[in-house]
Design an enzyme around this catalytic site. Structure first.
Site, short mmCIF file in Angstrom:
data_model
loop_
_atom_site.label_atom_id
_atom_site.label_comp_id
_atom_site.label_asym_id
_atom_site.label_seq_id
_atom_site.Cartn_x
_atom_site.Cartn_y
_atom_site.Cartn_z
N CYS A 68 0.81 -1.23 0.00
CA CYS A 68 0.00 0.00 0.00
C CYS A 68 0.83 1.27 0.00
CB CYS A 68 -0.95 0.01 1.20
SG CYS A 68 -0.13 0.30 2.79
N HIS A 107 -1.24 1.52 7.06
CA HIS A 107 -1.88 1.42 5.74
C HIS A 107 -2.17 2.83 5.24
CE1 HIS A 107 -4.06 -0.38 2.47
NE2 HIS A 107 -5.19 0.19 2.81
N ASP A 122 -8.70 3.14 -2.49
CA ASP A 122 -7.68 2.24 -1.94
C ASP A 122 -7.42 1.13 -2.97
OD1 ASP A 122 -6.09 0.47 -0.57
OD2 ASP A 122 -7.41 0.24 1.15
#
Length: 290
Positions: A68, A107, A122
């Protein structure tokens, strides 16, 4: 670094003049279908750095994926270059072992505002927790997608992302009790605040996640890619193809173990990933589910 190279990498050939939700959804989905969520660098003796040019060269020019901190940093840059109103946020991943959210922002996600409405974009959580399209930032609303029904819930100044999925149907008897198979119908994925973050907020996390012996990412080599029917994943030596069957209320898991000599071939054929350095697959104790 330029948008044209990125669009070619994700196979996007449309117009990006309109900064609307439809364009954002399309680019978001193309990204997750083309670029794997993977931490293979750690298991190839490579260092992961949070430098946009390095990330761009790795993911766009070298055909790799990333985790991420790479994928969503790149996606945030793309959105800002296009002209979207985009803010970087940090989130705490839910840890089922302690039944709580982790203490740190491990994250990275992006908030995008279009016509006064906010969305969470995302492109890098992977497996069955991966959203295919941005989620509207509205509390308690069911937002059905391919993987299940996602929900964002506001709890004071903290937002929680949860998902209600389907029952797993494991094709292979030897994997019927595999710890990789998620059996919780509803699960919390991560929680976040709306405080804007800069890249340096994640520098220490970026170092810790790839060096700490207790980190999920040092314990398991992970590569996952979304497909039109579900997703593929290689966790250690276990390769899984998961097919979403919402009409039957199940997700079908087809799982097998891959011998060392076939790992590179699987990565090439199933994920379009070609590694420069030798991968040492890992699948140690840390809890992780598809």
């Amino acid at each position: 670094m330029n948008l044209e190279e990125y669009f070619k990498r994700i196979g996007f050939h449309g117009s990006y003049e309109k900064l609307d939700l439809e364009t954002l959804k399309l680019i978001h989905k193309q990204h997750i279908m083309s670029i794997p969520f993977e931490n293979l660098s750690i298991h190839c003796g490579e260092r992961i750095v949070m430098d946009l040019e390095v990330i761009f060269n790795k993911i766009v020019r070298s055909g790799r994926g990333g985790w991420c901190l790479e994928n969503n940093s790149l996606f945030g840059w793309v959105l800002r270059e296009m002209g979207y109103n985009t803010t970087t946020l940090g989130s705490k991943v839910f840890n089922s072992t302690i039944n709580d959210f982790g203490p740190n922002d491990t994250h990275l996600i992006n908030k995008v505002v279009i016509d006064g409405k906010a969305y969470i974009a995302d492109v890098s959580f992977g497996v069955s927790s991966q959203v295919w399209e941005p989620l509207e930032l509205i509390s308690g609303k069911d937002q059905p997608q391919a993987a299940g029904v996602f929900r964002l819930i506001e709890k004071g100044d903290f937002w929680v992302l949860e998902k209600t999925g389907r029952k797993p149907e494991v094709v292979n008897p030897e994997f019927a009790k595999s710890s990789l198979v998620n059996r919780k119908e509803t699960k919390q994925i991560y929680g976040f605040s709306l405080v804007p973050r800069e890249a340096d907020h994640f520098f220490e996390t970026n170092h810790t996640l790839q060096t700490d012996p207790s980190s999920l990412f040092t314990n398991k080599s992970i590569c996952s890619l979304q497909t039109p029917a579900g997703f593929r994943a290689l966790i250690g030596w276990t390769y899984s193809e998961v097919t979403y069957k919402p009409e039957e209320g199940v997700d079908v898991f087809n799982m097998k173990d891959i011998p060392d000599e076939e790992i590179e071939q699987i990565l090439r054929e199933k994920f379009n990933v070609k590694l420069q350095n030798k991968l040492k697959p890992a699948s140690k104790k840390e809890c992780y589910t598809l």
